[in-house]
Design a protein around this motif. Structure first.
Motif, mmCIF file in Angstrom:
data_model
loop_
_atom_site.group_PDB
_atom_site.id
_atom_site.type_symbol
_atom_site.label_atom_id
_atom_site.label_comp_id
_atom_site.label_asym_id
_atom_site.label_seq_id
_atom_site.Cartn_x
_atom_site.Cartn_y
_atom_site.Cartn_z
ATOM 1 N N GLU A 110 0.577 -1.223 0.039
ATOM 2 C CA GLU A 110 0.093 -0.024 0.161
ATOM 3 C C GLU A 110 0.785 1.335 -0.215
ATOM 4 O O GLU A 110 0.313 2.285 0.221
ATOM 5 C CB GLU A 110 -0.974 -0.006 1.381
ATOM 6 N N GLY A 111 2.107 1.079 0.017
ATOM 7 C CA GLY A 111 2.926 2.354 -0.129
ATOM 8 C C GLY A 111 3.325 2.979 1.326
ATOM 9 O O GLY A 111 3.711 4.205 1.403
ATOM 10 N N ARG A 112 3.130 1.981 2.323
ATOM 11 C CA ARG A 112 3.176 2.549 3.595
ATOM 12 C C ARG A 112 4.724 1.874 4.377
ATOM 13 O O ARG A 112 5.061 0.698 3.731
ATOM 14 C CB ARG A 112 2.062 2.473 4.651
ATOM 15 N N SER A 113 5.026 2.420 5.195
ATOM 16 C CA SER A 113 6.356 1.889 5.918
ATOM 17 C C SER A 113 5.787 0.774 6.726
ATOM 18 O O SER A 113 5.025 0.851 7.605
ATOM 19 C CB SER A 113 7.411 2.983 6.519
ATOM 20 N N ALA A 114 6.693 -0.380 6.791
ATOM 21 C CA ALA A 114 6.475 -1.588 7.518
ATOM 22 C C ALA A 114 7.087 -1.455 9.007
ATOM 23 O O ALA A 114 7.316 -2.283 9.702
ATOM 24 C CB ALA A 114 6.956 -2.876 6.829
ATOM 25 N N GLY A 115 7.845 -0.193 9.140
ATOM 26 C CA GLY A 115 8.372 -0.108 10.431
ATOM 27 C C GLY A 115 10.058 0.118 10.309
ATOM 28 O O GLY A 115 10.598 0.390 9.249
ATOM 29 N N GLY A 116 10.758 0.864 11.134
ATOM 30 C CA GLY A 116 11.797 1.299 11.264
ATOM 31 C C GLY A 116 11.998 2.829 11.137
ATOM 32 O O GLY A 116 11.042 3.370 10.546
ATOM 33 N N ARG A 117 12.965 3.127 11.875
ATOM 34 C CA ARG A 117 12.930 4.678 11.956
ATOM 35 C C ARG A 117 14.084 5.390 10.808
ATOM 36 O O ARG A 117 15.479 4.803 11.064
ATOM 37 C CB ARG A 117 13.293 5.415 13.283
ATOM 38 N N ALA A 118 13.678 5.838 9.932
ATOM 39 C CA ALA A 118 14.587 6.395 8.752
ATOM 40 C C ALA A 118 14.870 8.120 9.063
ATOM 41 O O ALA A 118 13.721 8.665 9.101
ATOM 42 C CB ALA A 118 14.242 6.324 7.496
ATOM 43 N N TYR A 119 15.972 8.300 8.946
ATOM 44 C CA TYR A 119 16.463 9.750 9.019
ATOM 45 C C TYR A 119 15.590 10.385 7.833
ATOM 46 O O TYR A 119 15.805 10.243 6.887
ATOM 47 C CB TYR A 119 18.161 9.880 9.041
ATOM 48 N N GLY A 120 15.179 11.824 8.090
ATOM 49 C CA GLY A 120 14.484 12.423 7.251
ATOM 50 C C GLY A 120 13.092 12.118 7.351
ATOM 51 O O GLY A 120 12.146 13.072 6.601
ATOM 52 N N TYR A 121 12.676 11.356 8.019
ATOM 53 C CA TYR A 121 11.133 10.990 8.135
ATOM 54 C C TYR A 121 10.609 10.961 9.709
ATOM 55 O O TYR A 121 11.315 10.599 10.461
ATOM 56 C CB TYR A 121 10.856 9.699 7.416
ATOM 57 N N ALA A 122 9.258 11.145 9.764
ATOM 58 C CA ALA A 122 8.683 10.998 10.894
ATOM 59 C C ALA A 122 7.366 10.277 10.991
ATOM 60 O O ALA A 122 6.607 10.387 9.886
ATOM 61 C CB ALA A 122 8.237 12.618 11.762
ATOM 62 N N PRO A 123 7.016 9.516 11.910
ATOM 63 C CA PRO A 123 5.632 8.880 11.718
ATOM 64 C C PRO A 123 4.560 9.749 12.008
ATOM 65 O O PRO A 123 4.512 10.646 12.709
ATOM 66 C CB PRO A 123 5.727 7.560 12.819
ATOM 67 N N VAL B 271 5.950 11.175 7.299
ATOM 68 C CA VAL B 271 5.928 12.466 6.612
ATOM 69 C C VAL B 271 7.511 13.027 6.598
ATOM 70 O O VAL B 271 8.220 12.773 7.470
ATOM 71 C CB VAL B 271 4.959 13.502 7.233
ATOM 72 N N ILE B 272 7.860 13.958 5.675
ATOM 73 C CA ILE B 272 9.267 14.149 5.340
ATOM 74 C C ILE B 272 9.452 15.283 6.563
ATOM 75 O O ILE B 272 8.607 16.300 6.647
ATOM 76 C CB ILE B 272 9.535 14.663 4.125
ATOM 77 N N VAL B 273 10.676 15.182 7.281
ATOM 78 C CA VAL B 273 10.912 16.221 8.280
ATOM 79 C C VAL B 273 12.134 17.284 7.297
ATOM 80 O O VAL B 273 13.005 16.842 6.921
ATOM 81 C CB VAL B 273 11.776 15.583 9.401
ATOM 82 N N LYS B 274 11.437 18.514 7.103
ATOM 83 C CA LYS B 274 12.371 19.376 6.408
ATOM 84 C C LYS B 274 13.722 19.804 6.747
ATOM 85 O O LYS B 274 14.724 19.516 5.851
ATOM 86 C CB LYS B 274 11.454 20.715 6.409
ATOM 87 N N ARG B 275 14.006 19.967 7.976
ATOM 88 C CA ARG B 275 15.475 20.202 8.421
ATOM 89 C C ARG B 275 16.404 18.876 8.023
ATOM 90 O O ARG B 275 17.401 18.961 7.447
ATOM 91 C CB ARG B 275 15.505 20.512 9.893
ATOM 92 N N GLU B 276 15.768 17.676 8.444
ATOM 93 C CA GLU B 276 16.364 16.452 8.017
ATOM 94 C C GLU B 276 16.710 16.149 6.658
ATOM 95 O O GLU B 276 17.606 15.779 6.255
ATOM 96 C CB GLU B 276 15.887 15.172 8.670
ATOM 97 N N ALA B 277 15.607 16.535 5.814
ATOM 98 C CA ALA B 277 15.687 16.393 4.336
ATOM 99 C C ALA B 277 16.660 16.968 3.891
ATOM 100 O O ALA B 277 17.351 16.820 2.740
ATOM 101 C CB ALA B 277 14.140 16.545 3.973
ATOM 102 N N GLU B 278 16.684 18.213 4.222
ATOM 103 C CA GLU B 278 17.969 19.188 3.667
ATOM 104 C C GLU B 278 19.254 18.648 3.939
ATOM 105 O O GLU B 278 20.173 18.847 2.857
ATOM 106 C CB GLU B 278 17.833 20.759 4.350
ATOM 107 N N THR B 279 19.427 17.996 5.033
ATOM 108 C CA THR B 279 20.657 17.521 5.312
ATOM 109 C C THR B 279 21.019 16.121 4.657
ATOM 110 O O THR B 279 22.107 15.843 3.992
ATOM 111 C CB THR B 279 20.881 16.983 6.988
ATOM 112 N N ASP C 265 29.432 21.920 11.371
ATOM 113 C CA ASP C 265 28.140 22.864 11.332
ATOM 114 C C ASP C 265 27.289 22.651 12.329
ATOM 115 O O ASP C 265 26.139 23.253 12.438
ATOM 116 C CB ASP C 265 27.428 22.860 9.972
ATOM 117 N N GLY C 266 27.545 21.718 13.079
ATOM 118 C CA GLY C 266 26.847 21.394 14.438
ATOM 119 C C GLY C 266 25.309 20.668 14.026
ATOM 120 O O GLY C 266 24.302 20.759 14.844
ATOM 121 N N ILE C 267 25.308 20.029 13.145
ATOM 122 C CA ILE C 267 24.129 19.220 12.423
ATOM 123 C C ILE C 267 23.926 18.050 13.460
ATOM 124 O O ILE C 267 24.791 17.224 13.448
ATOM 125 C CB ILE C 267 24.016 18.933 11.138
#
Length: 271
Positions: free
Chosen positions: A117-130, A139-147, A171-173
């Motif tokens: 169905e195009g949904r995540s089956a689990g696991g935390r990926a940098y750049g996204y939030a449940p 959903v895409i986390v804007k600040r992390e997506a820029e990184t 740069d303190g990211i």
């Protein structure tokens, strides 16, 4: 269990529990450990449990526990199954193991449906939030997506993962885990499919079932094992794309070229 003990005319001298612990293993079961220790010390002669599968659903573990309680002279009485004997231990151990396998297969089938169905089956990926209340939705986390885009563009332009990590730290990211970025967070593992530079989710594609988790019987810890590529399941998720297709392709091409020059993982040789 206490009501059963009262009906049986038994005086309750101790209570044992393992709240929020899986019955798939005896590892980490403090209540079971205390039970066995007190049985060996002769603190009681009858042990009451709701059902044998509350002790363990593993054939080896339930037999191990039964042998030690029997040796200590402790009788196991279950609320719904009567006094435990060798036959019951064997049958319930088998049924419990089969039940665990059945649950495991059903969970995996459910996760496979989520991926289709195009949904995540689990696991935390940098750049996204449940998304709260929406299982599998991200959903895409804007600040992390820029990184993430910065990492891909820098690598595509010729920078090494070590240099990219150094720049992010300067740069303190904030990194996904720990206090500092390092090259391994970018390179990841080819076997497990981890690493920012190899995560297809940034390219708008969900890849699931790369690895399976198995329980180490000696430690009780879950260990990952790679699955054949033919068992991987993919699904398009363009709404989760962070990296442009052209940048993604240049990065993968460079990684493939480095793999041929410096070894299986594309790392600099130690010597």
């Amino acid at each position: 269990c206490e009501s059963f003990a009262a009906r049986e005319g038994l005086a309750v001298v101790a209570r044992y529990s393992d709240a929020a612990r899986s019955s798939a293993s005896l590892h980490g079961r403090d209540g079971i450990a205390a039970l066995v220790a007190d049985a060996k010390a002769g603190n009681f002669s009858v042990f009451v449990v709701e059902a044998l599968n509350r002790l363990s659903r593993d054939q080896e573990d339930i037999a191990w526990l039964y042998k030690r309680l029997e040796f200590a002279g402790v009788e196991i009485r279950t609320v719904f199954e009567g006094t435990a004997n060798l036959v019951q231990i064997g049958v319930h151990g088998l049924v419990g193991s089969l039940s665990l396998q059945d649950v495991k297969h059903k969970v995996r089938r459910g996760m496979a449906g989520v991926v289709r169905e195009g949904r995540s089956a689990g696991g935390r990926a940098y750049g996204y939030a449940p998304v709260p209340g929406e299982p599998g939705e991200l959903v895409i986390v804007k600040r992390e997506a820029e990184t993430v885009r910065r990492i891909f563009e820098a690598y595509a332009s010729g920078q090494t993962p070590r240099a990219i990590a150094k720049g992010l730290n300067a740069d303190g990211i904030t990194p996904p885990r720990g206090k500092r970025w390092n090259a391994s967070a970018l390179n990841g593992s080819a076997t497990r499919g981890h690493g920012i530079l190899r995560n297809p989710l940034y390219n708008g594609e969900i890849v699931w079932n790369r690895v399976r988790m198995v329980l180490d019987p000696d430690t009780g810890r879950r260990v990952s094992r790679p699955n054949p590529e033919g068992e991987w399941q993919t699904a398009a998720a363009e709404h989760l794309r962070i990296v442009e297709a052209g940048v993604w392709e240049r990065v993968q091409a460079r990684r493939a070229a480095r793999k041929g020059k410096t070894g299986a993982a594309g790392h600099r040789p130690r010597r």
